[in-house]
Write a protein that holds these residues in place. Structure first.
Motif, PDB file in Angstrom:
ATOM      1  N   UNK A 145       0.849  -1.205   0.000  1.00  0.00           N
ATOM      2  CA  UNK A 145       0.000   0.000   0.000  1.00  0.00           C
ATOM      3  C   UNK A 145       0.880   1.249   0.000  1.00  0.00           C
ATOM      4  N   UNK A 146       1.903   1.252   0.836  1.00  0.00           N
ATOM      5  CA  UNK A 146       2.810   2.414   0.894  1.00  0.00           C
ATOM      6  C   UNK A 146       3.457   2.657  -0.457  1.00  0.00           C
ATOM      7  N   UNK A 147       3.868   1.571  -1.123  1.00  0.00           N
ATOM      8  CA  UNK A 147       4.526   1.708  -2.432  1.00  0.00           C
ATOM      9  C   UNK A 147       3.551   2.267  -3.468  1.00  0.00           C
ATOM     10  N   UNK A 179       1.385   6.886  -6.653  1.00  0.00           N
ATOM     11  CA  UNK A 179       0.287   7.820  -6.971  1.00  0.00           C
ATOM     12  C   UNK A 179       0.722   9.263  -6.772  1.00  0.00           C
ATOM     13  N   UNK A 180       1.446   9.489  -5.663  1.00  0.00           N
ATOM     14  CA  UNK A 180       1.888  10.856  -5.350  1.00  0.00           C
ATOM     15  C   UNK A 180       2.871  11.365  -6.405  1.00  0.00           C
ATOM     16  N   UNK A 181       3.742  10.472  -6.877  1.00  0.00           N
ATOM     17  CA  UNK A 181       4.717  10.866  -7.904  1.00  0.00           C
ATOM     18  C   UNK A 181       4.022  11.181  -9.221  1.00  0.00           C
ATOM     19  N   UNK A 182       2.960  10.403  -9.528  1.00  0.00           N
ATOM     20  CA  UNK A 182       2.242  10.580 -10.786  1.00  0.00           C
ATOM     21  C   UNK A 182       1.409  11.859 -10.775  1.00  0.00           C
ATOM     22  N   UNK A 234      -5.409   2.181  -8.813  1.00  0.00           N
ATOM     23  CA  UNK A 234      -4.189   2.237  -9.637  1.00  0.00           C
ATOM     24  C   UNK A 234      -4.448   1.652 -11.026  1.00  0.00           C
ATOM     25  N   UNK A 235      -5.235   0.582 -11.056  1.00  0.00           N
ATOM     26  CA  UNK A 235      -5.575  -0.057 -12.318  1.00  0.00           C
ATOM     27  C   UNK A 235      -6.419   0.878 -13.188  1.00  0.00           C
ATOM     28  N   UNK A 236      -7.360   1.562 -12.525  1.00  0.00           N
ATOM     29  CA  UNK A 236      -8.221   2.523 -13.220  1.00  0.00           C
ATOM     30  C   UNK A 236      -7.416   3.660 -13.819  1.00  0.00           C
ATOM     31  N   UNK A 237      -6.431   4.147 -13.067  1.00  0.00           N
ATOM     32  CA  UNK A 237      -5.580   5.242 -13.548  1.00  0.00           C
ATOM     33  C   UNK A 237      -4.752   4.788 -14.742  1.00  0.00           C
ATOM     34  N   UNK A 238      -4.269   3.557 -14.705  1.00  0.00           N
ATOM     35  CA  UNK A 238      -3.429   3.019 -15.792  1.00  0.00           C
ATOM     36  C   UNK A 238      -4.225   2.880 -17.078  1.00  0.00           C
ATOM     37  N   UNK A 239      -5.523   2.539 -16.917  1.00  0.00           N
ATOM     38  CA  UNK A 239      -6.362   2.386 -18.117  1.00  0.00           C
ATOM     39  C   UNK A 239      -6.852   3.736 -18.571  1.00  0.00           C
ATOM     40  N   UNK A 244      -6.218  -5.890   3.834  1.00  0.00           N
ATOM     41  CA  UNK A 244      -6.557  -6.573   2.579  1.00  0.00           C
ATOM     42  C   UNK A 244      -7.567  -5.738   1.790  1.00  0.00           C
ATOM     43  N   UNK A 245      -8.577  -5.217   2.498  1.00  0.00           N
ATOM     44  CA  UNK A 245      -9.620  -4.388   1.854  1.00  0.00           C
ATOM     45  C   UNK A 245      -9.002  -3.108   1.292  1.00  0.00           C
ATOM     46  N   UNK A 246      -8.131  -2.497   2.082  1.00  0.00           N
ATOM     47  CA  UNK A 246      -7.516  -1.225   1.673  1.00  0.00           C
ATOM     48  C   UNK A 246      -6.626  -1.434   0.448  1.00  0.00           C
ATOM     49  N   UNK A 247      -5.877  -2.527   0.444  1.00  0.00           N
ATOM     50  CA  UNK A 247      -5.000  -2.821  -0.695  1.00  0.00           C
ATOM     51  C   UNK A 247      -5.826  -3.063  -1.956  1.00  0.00           C
ATOM     52  N   UNK A 248      -6.946  -3.770  -1.807  1.00  0.00           N
ATOM     53  CA  UNK A 248      -7.813  -4.031  -2.964  1.00  0.00           C
ATOM     54  C   UNK A 248      -8.328  -2.720  -3.552  1.00  0.00           C
ATOM     55  N   UNK A 249      -8.722  -1.790  -2.676  1.00  0.00           N
ATOM     56  CA  UNK A 249      -9.227  -0.474  -3.131  1.00  0.00           C
ATOM     57  C   UNK A 249      -8.140   0.289  -3.888  1.00  0.00           C
ATOM     58  N   UNK A 250      -6.939   0.313  -3.302  1.00  0.00           N
ATOM     59  CA  UNK A 250      -5.851   1.099  -3.905  1.00  0.00           C
ATOM     60  C   UNK A 250      -5.390   0.455  -5.216  1.00  0.00           C
ATOM     61  N   UNK A 251      -5.356  -0.860  -5.269  1.00  0.00           N
ATOM     62  CA  UNK A 251      -4.965  -1.541  -6.519  1.00  0.00           C
ATOM     63  C   UNK A 251      -5.999  -1.293  -7.607  1.00  0.00           C
ATOM     64  N   UNK A 252      -7.288  -1.289  -7.224  1.00  0.00           N
ATOM     65  CA  UNK A 252      -8.349  -1.025  -8.202  1.00  0.00           C
ATOM     66  C   UNK A 252      -8.208   0.409  -8.732  1.00  0.00           C
TER      67      UNK A 252
END
Lengths: 243, 53
Positions: free
Chosen positions: A232-234, A239-242, B48-53, B38-46
């Motif tokens: 999460x930290x990574x 995100x902050x860099x982008x 990040x994925x949205x931003x990449x697309x 686990x929930x927080x990581x899923x949110x952030x990965x989703x």
């Protein structure tokens, strides 16, 4: 296959996900069986009466309080020498578990000591070094929480762990260095001392196995949480860099 | 079923109660922290994925 493959967080997550249900089931079964056997099926001691039943909690928790610190020491050394992040996170994950076991050892020891020794606490070498070990646990966790940079925190907590190992060692062996004190040498062993009868030793060994398995289960779960927190930290940093 | 603990009943039961409370507290905290992360990581990965697309 090398053990160092598990230093890869992805490999660790995959393997621990597979192992966890089995080891959790084994830990619960072993612990319940040991405690049931010890509490319900063993007789009272001729000297200590029913307080002997506290042994099934006190000895395994105290052993694991000390053992957890030695596990943290091994993980810290791996971090300092090989810089594997998973080992630093495993040491961090083990600290609250070790703290809880140490606290159980202190609390059950005080409760047991009051009717047997006539005091809740004595500044006995073994008790005192065990209390200092508990304080080291608190300091170790506070240090992890106080430093923002994860690698610096891992470095400094590893050094603290090395220093605290002296007290983990003393907690285990103080009774051999100083002959005075209330606490007996060992409950289980192959040579001499005030060893417990086999009637108590068998369920005690089962409880010890249960506590070890519980420790492994909790450390695996908590290491997985730490790996996720690191991820999460990574991602947030990216995100902050982008932005 | 309950063994006769005699005059040390309070001593033995309080040792068991304290240990069970501490162990269950640690297990509950571990599971709660794990689920939250686990929930927080899923949110952030989703995200990040949205931003990449």
């Amino acid at each position: 296959m090398s053990i160092w493959e598990y230093a890869n967080p992805k490999k660790f997550m995959q393997t621990s996900a597979w192992v966890l249900p089995w080891i959790t089931g084994l830990a619960v079964a072993t612990l319940l069986a040991g405690l049931f056997w010890g509490f319900f099926l063993t007789p009272d001691d001729y000297k200590q009466g029913s307080t002997v039943k506290i042994i099934y909690l006190h000895v395994p928790s105290a052993m694991m309080g000390i053992g957890a610190w030695f596990m943290m020491l091994a993980a810290s050394l791996i971090w300092l020498i090989r810089r594997h992040h998973v080992s630093a996170l495993a040491a961090k994950a083990a600290a609250p578990v070790g703290t809880t076991f140490t606290l159980i050892g202190l609390v059950t020891g005080a409760i047991w000591g009051e009717p047997m020794w006539g005091t809740w606490w004595a500044w006995d070498p073994r008790l005192t070094s065990f209390l200092i070990l508990f304080l080291f646990y608190l300091g170790y966790m506070a240090l992890w929480g106080a430093i923002e940079d994860a690698d610096t925190a891992a470095d400094l907590t590893s050094v603290l762990c090395l220093v605290g190992s002296v007290f983990a060692f003393l907690s285990r062996y103080a009774v051999y260095f100083w002959t005075q004190g209330l606490h007996q040498a060992q409950s289980l062993g192959v040579v001499g001392g005030d060893r417990v009868s086999n009637v108590y030793a068998a369920p005690l060994l089962l409880c010890i196995a249960g506590f070890i398995l519980l420790f492994v289960t909790l450390v695996l779960l908590r290491t997985r949480t730490e790996i996720r927190a690191r991820r999460i930290s990574a991602l947030l940093a990216r995100e902050r860099r982008a932005a | 079923m309950m063994p006769d603990l005699g005059r040390y009943a309070t001593t033995v039961l309080s040792a068991y109660a304290a240990s069970v409370i501490l162990i269950l507290g640690l297990v509950a905290l571990t599971l709660w922290q794990g689920a939250r992360m686990k929930r927080r990581l899923a949110e952030i990965e989703a995200r990040a994925k949205g931003l990449a697309e």
